[in-house]
Design an enzyme around this catalytic site. Sequence first.
Site, PDB file in Angstrom:
ATOM      1  N   THR A 180      -3.592 -20.070 101.998  1.00  0.00           N
ATOM      2  CA  THR A 180      -4.891 -20.726 102.144  1.00  0.00           C
ATOM      3  C   THR A 180      -5.061 -21.259 103.566  1.00  0.00           C
ATOM      4  O   THR A 180      -6.173 -21.284 104.097  1.00  0.00           O
ATOM      5  CB  THR A 180      -5.057 -21.861 101.115  1.00  0.00           C
ATOM      6  OG1 THR A 180      -3.966 -22.777 101.250  1.00  0.00           O
ATOM      7  CG2 THR A 180      -5.089 -21.317  99.706  1.00  0.00           C
ATOM      8  N   GLU A 200     -10.743 -27.553 110.332  1.00  0.00           N
ATOM      9  CA  GLU A 200     -11.742 -27.407 111.384  1.00  0.00           C
ATOM     10  C   GLU A 200     -11.200 -26.821 112.676  1.00  0.00           C
ATOM     11  O   GLU A 200     -11.950 -26.279 113.477  1.00  0.00           O
ATOM     12  CB  GLU A 200     -12.393 -28.780 111.655  1.00  0.00           C
ATOM     13  CG  GLU A 200     -12.680 -29.448 110.324  1.00  0.00           C
ATOM     14  CD  GLU A 200     -13.645 -30.595 110.319  1.00  0.00           C
ATOM     15  OE1 GLU A 200     -14.680 -30.539 110.966  1.00  0.00           O
ATOM     16  OE2 GLU A 200     -13.335 -31.565 109.602  1.00  0.00           O
ATOM     17  N   GLN A 221      -8.081 -20.538 106.187  1.00  0.00           N
ATOM     18  CA  GLN A 221      -8.839 -21.576 106.890  1.00  0.00           C
ATOM     19  C   GLN A 221      -8.925 -21.279 108.388  1.00  0.00           C
ATOM     20  O   GLN A 221      -9.970 -21.396 109.010  1.00  0.00           O
ATOM     21  CB  GLN A 221      -8.178 -22.942 106.675  1.00  0.00           C
ATOM     22  CG  GLN A 221      -8.453 -23.530 105.312  1.00  0.00           C
ATOM     23  CD  GLN A 221      -9.900 -23.948 105.169  1.00  0.00           C
ATOM     24  OE1 GLN A 221     -10.348 -24.903 105.764  1.00  0.00           O
ATOM     25  NE2 GLN A 221     -10.648 -23.193 104.409  1.00  0.00           N
ATOM     26  N   GLY A 242     -19.291 -25.619 102.294  1.00  0.00           N
ATOM     27  CA  GLY A 242     -19.790 -26.940 102.662  1.00  0.00           C
ATOM     28  C   GLY A 242     -20.022 -27.013 104.158  1.00  0.00           C
ATOM     29  O   GLY A 242     -21.124 -27.237 104.611  1.00  0.00           O
ATOM     30  N   ARG A 285       2.958 -30.137 108.765  1.00  0.00           N
ATOM     31  CA  ARG A 285       3.441 -29.407 107.606  1.00  0.00           C
ATOM     32  C   ARG A 285       2.297 -28.582 107.003  1.00  0.00           C
ATOM     33  O   ARG A 285       1.178 -29.082 106.835  1.00  0.00           O
ATOM     34  CB  ARG A 285       3.914 -30.435 106.596  1.00  0.00           C
ATOM     35  CG  ARG A 285       4.598 -29.920 105.396  1.00  0.00           C
ATOM     36  CD  ARG A 285       4.801 -31.125 104.478  1.00  0.00           C
ATOM     37  NE  ARG A 285       5.920 -30.942 103.570  1.00  0.00           N
ATOM     38  CZ  ARG A 285       6.215 -31.835 102.624  1.00  0.00           C
ATOM     39  NH1 ARG A 285       5.513 -32.947 102.521  1.00  0.00           N
ATOM     40  NH2 ARG A 285       7.221 -31.616 101.813  1.00  0.00           N
ATOM     41  N   ASN A 334       0.295 -24.492 102.290  1.00  0.00           N
ATOM     42  CA  ASN A 334       0.166 -23.177 101.655  1.00  0.00           C
ATOM     43  C   ASN A 334      -0.201 -22.190 102.747  1.00  0.00           C
ATOM     44  O   ASN A 334      -1.295 -22.230 103.300  1.00  0.00           O
ATOM     45  CB  ASN A 334      -0.913 -23.237 100.574  1.00  0.00           C
ATOM     46  CG  ASN A 334      -1.113 -21.916  99.846  1.00  0.00           C
ATOM     47  OD1 ASN A 334      -0.935 -20.842 100.421  1.00  0.00           O
ATOM     48  ND2 ASN A 334      -1.480 -21.996  98.588  1.00  0.00           N
TER      49      ASN A 334
END
Lengths: 339, 723
Positions: B616, B687, B620, B232, B610, B613
């Site tokens: 993942t 981001e 990112q 996206g 916090r 995961n």
Amino acid sequence: MRPFSFQKPGSVEEAVAVVEPMGVAGQGGAFHAGGTTVIDLMKLHVLQPPSLTDLGGVLERGIEEGEDGTLRVGAGTTMAEAAEHPAFLRAPVLSEALWKAASAQLRNVATLGGNLLQRTRCPYFRDNVSACNKREPGSGCAAKDGINRLLAVLGTSESCIANYPGDWANALILFDAVLETRSGGGGREIAFGDLHVPPGEDPARETILGDDELITAIRLSVPEWASRSVYTKVRDRDSYAFALTSAAVALDLDGDTVREARLAIGGAATVPWRAREVEDWLAGRELTEDVAVEAGRRAFAGARGWGENDFKIPLGRDTVARGLMEAKAMTPRNSGDSQ
Amino acid sequence: MTGRIGAAVSRIDARKKVMGEARYAADFAVPNPLYAHLVTSTIGRGAITGIDESEARTVPGLREIFSHANPLGLEPDGMFSTGGHAQQGWEPFAGPDVRFYGETVAMVVADDILAAREAAKRLRVAYSAEAPAAVFGAEGLEPEELPDMALSSGDLDAAMEAAAERVEVEYDTAANTHNAMELFATTAVWSGKDLTLYVPSQWVEGFRAGVASELGIAPERVRIVSPYVGGGFGGKGSLYTFTPMVAAAARRLNRPVKLYVTREQGFTTASYRAETQQSVRLGARADGRFTGFEHKGRELSSRPDTYVVNGADKTARMYHADAVRTGVTCVHADRQTPGFMRAPAETPYYFALESAVDELARRLEMDPVELRRRNDIDAEPVNGVPYTSRSLMECYDMAGEAFGWRDYDPAVGSMRDGDWLVGWGCATAAYPTQMAPCAVRVHFDRTGRARVMVASHDLGTGAYTVIAQAAAEGLGLEVDRVEVELGDSRLPPGTIAGGSISTASNVSVIQIACERIMQRLGTTPERIDVAAVFDAFGQGAIEEYAEWAPRGSRPNARGGLYGAEVGIVGGPEEEYTAFAFGAEYAEVRINRWTREIRVPRLYGAFAAGRIMNEKTATSQYLGGMIWGLGHALQEKTEIDPRTGAVMNDNISEYIVPVNADVMDVRAMMVPEEDTLVNPAGIKGIGEIGIVGTAAAIANAVHHATGIRVRHVPIRVEDLIGTG
């Protein structure tokens, strides 16, 4: 997509008999081997051939080694096969120019004959809208004052500044290659250095091949000393990018002194570009860094920038100098050494 | 228990994706569809004078040609920033005007995709063309100052005067195009008065409202389906013009219609990151303490639409300063309206800020990390509002230790390695912690299975997985007992997948739902005995519908959930300033002859509250840093100033990093507890990874070469002499 017929000839003779001329001189007819250029340009409607004559299973494939370093390369050999072939690995410039080109997927299907005829990536040729003398003779050249960062500084004309985008041709041109071709009128041999035609006033004509003429094999002679050779390729990312500039270099050294140098320039020229005057100038000289820099300067003495691509002139000089120094620093293989 | 919050759980949807079972929008087969193809303008400004359809009409299978001469009756819904849901504020077929090169001027519909494309190619559109002003420097641009967005505190001129050292410089950033792997597409199916749209979306709620408004129908008649999104990056966050066009064409032709937007068309019919020109003034006393900071940006947009990212609103909150002034100007040009792209405001503006800090460190002859340390703050300097938490220097320390920064020799060119010039650089990353109201339905039954339903989105980020983890934690289950439904506007309203808000918002609302379920069942996640509590409950299943609105939301913000209101709050707010922070270090190697820049090492440490995961989250961060590498050295949408055309509208010449460019990239996590940002303590990580990378690399390039490049991308020609 425009309808087109797909012809499956059973032999080279049949292929050249049935191929329909594409209508633009010098494209060698609508042959289809790996398809990595012709299908791409058909999708963009830049090429609209009425038929494709498929060469799958028809073209000679593989590399034969003869006496004294002569090689005979079937035009249907894929880039990937050739890049790994022991004969090419012995002259690293031939192998490097292949594996530094395109992507693994493309190299697995693109053939060497077709690779020599790869069309320019000039965006004004490909957009099917802008003025482009190569695509629409007489329409002009939108690239000269446009986004021309990737285009040529050597061999250009007011009609066209499109660069020859390929890599392997710049290595091949070092080795006095001869092309074997077939056409409806029979066979002939073409010195590879004569194949491509600088744009001049007729950029639509890119090679001296006739419309029905097919490259069937490539013969070249690789001296043993070409084990000291490199393909120095400068690009915007470290893989899968066209050359901004490149230098194909092979050196025969006696100590630090050049017995014979061979040099060709890629990325920056309209055709595969052998710098014979620089080669002559280098012969007999001690190859120092200053000499390498001067060789680069001489190689681009006649270059002309078009704005965005002005940097290719100093970059090209430095690419030549780097290539020469990297070749000098190599430890050549012993003769008889093979992988 | 495994797979709860914080664990490095592999994506629960990984197998589906690898096996090709995850269906992306364009994968949905519909019965008996027609195929649409867009025709885009080949002028950059002017008007259509005629459309000759005769040749196109000869193509067998052609059904209809839509254009301003045969419009679809759509009403513009309005831009996202003006309260609408669309990327641009006007309807292409409303009239003959052409506002940018590559604007949709017609849509051809045919029985099959090849016929549609062929007819589109055969459509002859005649124009009266004017010279466009499409890039900075062109004549005819219309600057619009936006004083309401400006910040000012203290006496900037006096503060600059008081500085012992100062930098006053300009930085430029290039246009970028998202180029997600998944192309844009829309499939529209009507069933009576009900419309289903399969469209890649980061905001199914917004798309539903926008399409309904453009078509003039009730939102409840529209369903948006987008269970998986193939990238996206902000590019699928607002509604593009082609989606309602396909819906209207399907209604008109009484058949499902399917549109694929080509890679080339994606460069102009969708949004992009616009070019910026920025000026920075930064002064410091001899001890490094900043006196004044001024940051002004000029950003390109379309003629009709005012769109700016105004990153100076964020850079102004980063460091101590006695006085601050910012400003932003929207420069209207003959271009498409830009839109969100990963860290829209921060990516260009932190390149400028963090380059300027490095330049000032040089002038002060001070270590650039030390300079940032001396300007570290507890409250932002514009209004003095305290940070909820700020672990910036901990990030510098952790990443710097791993990187070996203690061996940094500031002398330019001091790290040469043979033919390679080596340089080190660092930069701050920051991203505002934002959230938005959202709702969720959690279903839990006696078999010990739970199902979480929310109109949220997984863009490849791992949303399915962290949502399952949150429910597993809240219900005391293993993560593989939780199923998750996302990406469908029939689900309880979720947030837009933008602004790094999804995880914080989703987890906050899931916590509420799970707590209520535990209360109703009279148990806790720690001691739940599923069969026993359901037996006692007297029912085999339980469902809880919960809503949540972050602190700082407008009154009755939860009501806005049912009107596709965005409702994002956070970052600099009245009560608290909430940001995630990071520090990035880059090592570059530059060939002394040919000046290619390679990045052998890129290390980042991030503190974002916090972490749901670790696996993942790492992906990112790494993805953001790698994109930052591309942003720094490669990505540029090349616009021909004469026409406004994009000249590299393909992924061969629009260069992004390949594996060979990506070497030792590491993301580290600084533990951080922040209970003020939201109940889940989550700051959002989507981001921030990209934010500091470009400046870190630019600063390293300077260290290696002594050349200060004040624009991105930094390419070979920026480092090569022209003699």
